[in-house]
Design a protein around this motif. Structure first.
Motif, PDB file in Angstrom:
ATOM      1  N   ASN A  65       2.759   5.681   4.518  1.00  0.00           N
ATOM      2  CA  ASN A  65       1.884   4.399   4.442  1.00  0.00           C
ATOM      3  C   ASN A  65       0.521   4.797   4.370  1.00  0.00           C
ATOM      4  O   ASN A  65      -0.214   4.150   3.457  1.00  0.00           O
ATOM      5  CB  ASN A  65       2.332   3.614   5.794  1.00  0.00           C
ATOM      6  N   GLU A 112       3.189  -6.645   2.773  1.00  0.00           N
ATOM      7  CA  GLU A 112       4.576  -6.720   2.300  1.00  0.00           C
ATOM      8  C   GLU A 112       5.161  -5.318   1.901  1.00  0.00           C
ATOM      9  O   GLU A 112       6.203  -4.872   1.740  1.00  0.00           O
ATOM     10  CB  GLU A 112       4.988  -7.746   1.587  1.00  0.00           C
ATOM     11  N   ASN A 113       4.123  -4.571   1.586  1.00  0.00           N
ATOM     12  CA  ASN A 113       4.603  -3.272   0.620  1.00  0.00           C
ATOM     13  C   ASN A 113       4.742  -2.069   1.734  1.00  0.00           C
ATOM     14  O   ASN A 113       5.088  -1.072   1.440  1.00  0.00           O
ATOM     15  CB  ASN A 113       3.633  -3.078  -0.418  1.00  0.00           C
ATOM     16  N   ASP A 131      11.076   4.012  -4.912  1.00  0.00           N
ATOM     17  CA  ASP A 131       9.717   4.593  -4.706  1.00  0.00           C
ATOM     18  C   ASP A 131       9.669   5.368  -3.500  1.00  0.00           C
ATOM     19  O   ASP A 131       9.202   6.335  -3.476  1.00  0.00           O
ATOM     20  CB  ASP A 131       8.386   3.728  -5.021  1.00  0.00           C
ATOM     21  N   LEU A 136      -0.337   1.752   1.410  1.00  0.00           N
ATOM     22  CA  LEU A 136       0.699   0.736   1.554  1.00  0.00           C
ATOM     23  C   LEU A 136       0.198  -0.326   2.637  1.00  0.00           C
ATOM     24  O   LEU A 136      -0.319   0.022   3.726  1.00  0.00           O
ATOM     25  CB  LEU A 136       2.078   1.058   1.649  1.00  0.00           C
ATOM     26  N   ARG A 153      14.185   0.197  -2.901  1.00  0.00           N
ATOM     27  CA  ARG A 153      12.759   0.767  -3.124  1.00  0.00           C
ATOM     28  C   ARG A 153      12.823   2.434  -3.284  1.00  0.00           C
ATOM     29  O   ARG A 153      12.909   3.281  -2.504  1.00  0.00           O
ATOM     30  CB  ARG A 153      12.202   0.930  -1.416  1.00  0.00           C
TER      31      ARG A 153
END
Length: 433
Positions: free
Chosen positions: A250, A258-259, A223, A255, A221
């Motif tokens: 988050n 699942e992200n 990002d 987010l 990840r």
């Protein structure tokens, strides 16, 4: 331009012929190779050591690629040094590029690594060994653990302000402003203008540090790594922890499902940034209780110029920049540094007396000596000064206390014996601590 790195050079000199492998660690591009291959080499030659007695290998260059094989390196060096009366010095630069090779005597056994090669060469009484390695591939914890007490670490940092100023000279206030903006990465000094300096630092962050971490740690990840990095850079000197960072990411990035990023992922990414020497974690310490708090802690960037580059040279708030610079200077001077917590009485809304925690920016300890330090951009009146001084009075001891300020040039002591000193004076005077 020759840059003086006398602190590290004297460390190397003091470790000569002590039977240990000298391991030079630090963030990439901070001057490890320059220290070894230029400054230390020059010292040896000045002491009458012949060029032929210095065996130097640069594993990042094509000419020395074959010596990435640790067996070939050890065999070649041993062939030169063994049974000779002269003393030899072995320099291996970028040793993390050494490739593990199969054990020729035991094909299914543990591969042969540079640790094995160096441990073998340590047995030569007329050989003194020095290595450097990019921290992203060979962290100090890795190599020092592998050698199990048979190595000494020389931790190199970007230029301190005194090193920077000794190189650039001129007006020290202008030099300070440039240092607070561009930091102390040595190659910044060779860039011809401000635009070139900014481009260099931004490229260094993106093309060297981040790529190394992503490759070494197999980051999925990117990002999230970018977001963690941006948050830490934007909040240097602020209390934080993996939980707060996770919640912030988050929420800000909205987010879900699942992200959603897990706290364990964020913590591991924060650890990776610290392992790569990009950030240092400064823990909170109860001054009277003499114990550490688990969380939250503070994070400081290894170089303020890199921090500024990461956030696009925005957020130039001198209060936080000063605090980061003072922390880095204390670490360079060899101090153990914590955030100090002391408790004082206050009155709540119901008129009851309650204990309230108060913060001392830094508790610096070196050689059994402790010093309390507050970082203050400006103290324009007695009220501000009293607020800054208050935690000092709650320590219950007589260790030295210092307020480092941006708004004064001449140092002075107040009636409680607290030293008020300008930030430039503090950074240039190595005798203060």
């Amino acid at each position: 331009m020759e840059i003086k790195r006398d602190r590290y050079l004297q460390q190397l000199i003091s470790y000569m012929w002590n039977g240990q492998v000298k391991v030079i660690t630090g963030i990439r591009r901070c001057g490890k190779s320059y220290l070894l291959n230029t400054l230390f080499r020059k010292h040896l030659l000045s002491q009458g050591i012949k060029k032929e007695q210095i065996l130097s290998f640069e594993l990042d260059l094509a000419k020395d690629i074959k010596y990435r094989n640790p067996l070939i390196l050890a065999e070649y060096v041993r062939g030169i040094v063994a049974d000779k009366e002269e003393q030899f010095y072995l320099f291996v630069d970028e040793i993390q590029l050494s490739d593990p090779v199969p054990n020729p005597y035991h094909s299914e056994g543990k591969p042969i690594t540079f640790y094995d090669a160096l441990n073998d060469l340590r047995s030569l009484s007329n050989l003194d060994i020095y290595v450097t390695g990019s921290n992203s591939k060979m962290l100090s914890s890795d190599i020092l653990t592998e050698f199990r007490g048979r190595s000494d670490e020389i931790r190199v940092h970007p230029l301190s302000f005194s090193e920077y100023y000794s190189a650039v000279g001129g007006d020290k206030y202008e030099a300070f402003d440039n240092y607070a903006f561009f930091g102390g990465m040595p190659l910044v000094l060779s860039r011809p203008n401000d635009t070139a300096k900014m481009n260099y630092l931004q490229s260094l962050f993106a093309e060297t540090y981040l790529k190394d971490i992503i490759e070494r740690k197999k980051i999925r990840r990117k990002d999230i790594l970018d977001a963690v990095l941006d948050l830490l850079c934007s909040s240097i000197g602020s209390l934080t922890n993996p939980t707060n960072v996770t919640n912030s990411l988050n929420t800000k990035q909205k987010l879900s499902g699942e992200n959603v990023v897990a706290q364990n992922t964020v913590k591991s990414y924060m650890d990776h940034l610290a392992d790569a020497f990009l950030f240092s974690e400064c823990k909170r310490w109860d001054v009277k209780g003499k114990n550490y708090f688990d969380y939250p802690n503070k994070y400081y960037c290894e170089d303020i110029g890199l921090r500024n580059a990461r956030i696009g040279f925005r957020q130039q708030e001198m209060t936080h920049i000063m605090e980061n610079m003072i922390y880095n200077e204390l670490i360079i001077r060899g101090c153990a540094v914590d955030v100090g917590i002391v408790y004082g009485n206050d009155t709540d809304k119901k008129g009851r007396t309650v204990q309230v925690p108060r913060e001392i920016d830094f508790v610096a300890t070196i050689g059994g000596k402790r010093v309390y330090i507050q970082s203050a951009y400006a103290l324009p009146d007695d009220t501000k000064a009293e607020i800054e001084n208050r935690p000092f009075g709650l320590t219950g001891d007589s260790f030295p206390k210092i307020i480092v300020r941006h708004d004064i040039r001449k140092r002075w002591y107040d009636d409680k014996g607290i030293l008020n000193i300008g930030i430039i004076d503090f950074l240039l005077d190595q005798t203060v601590i």
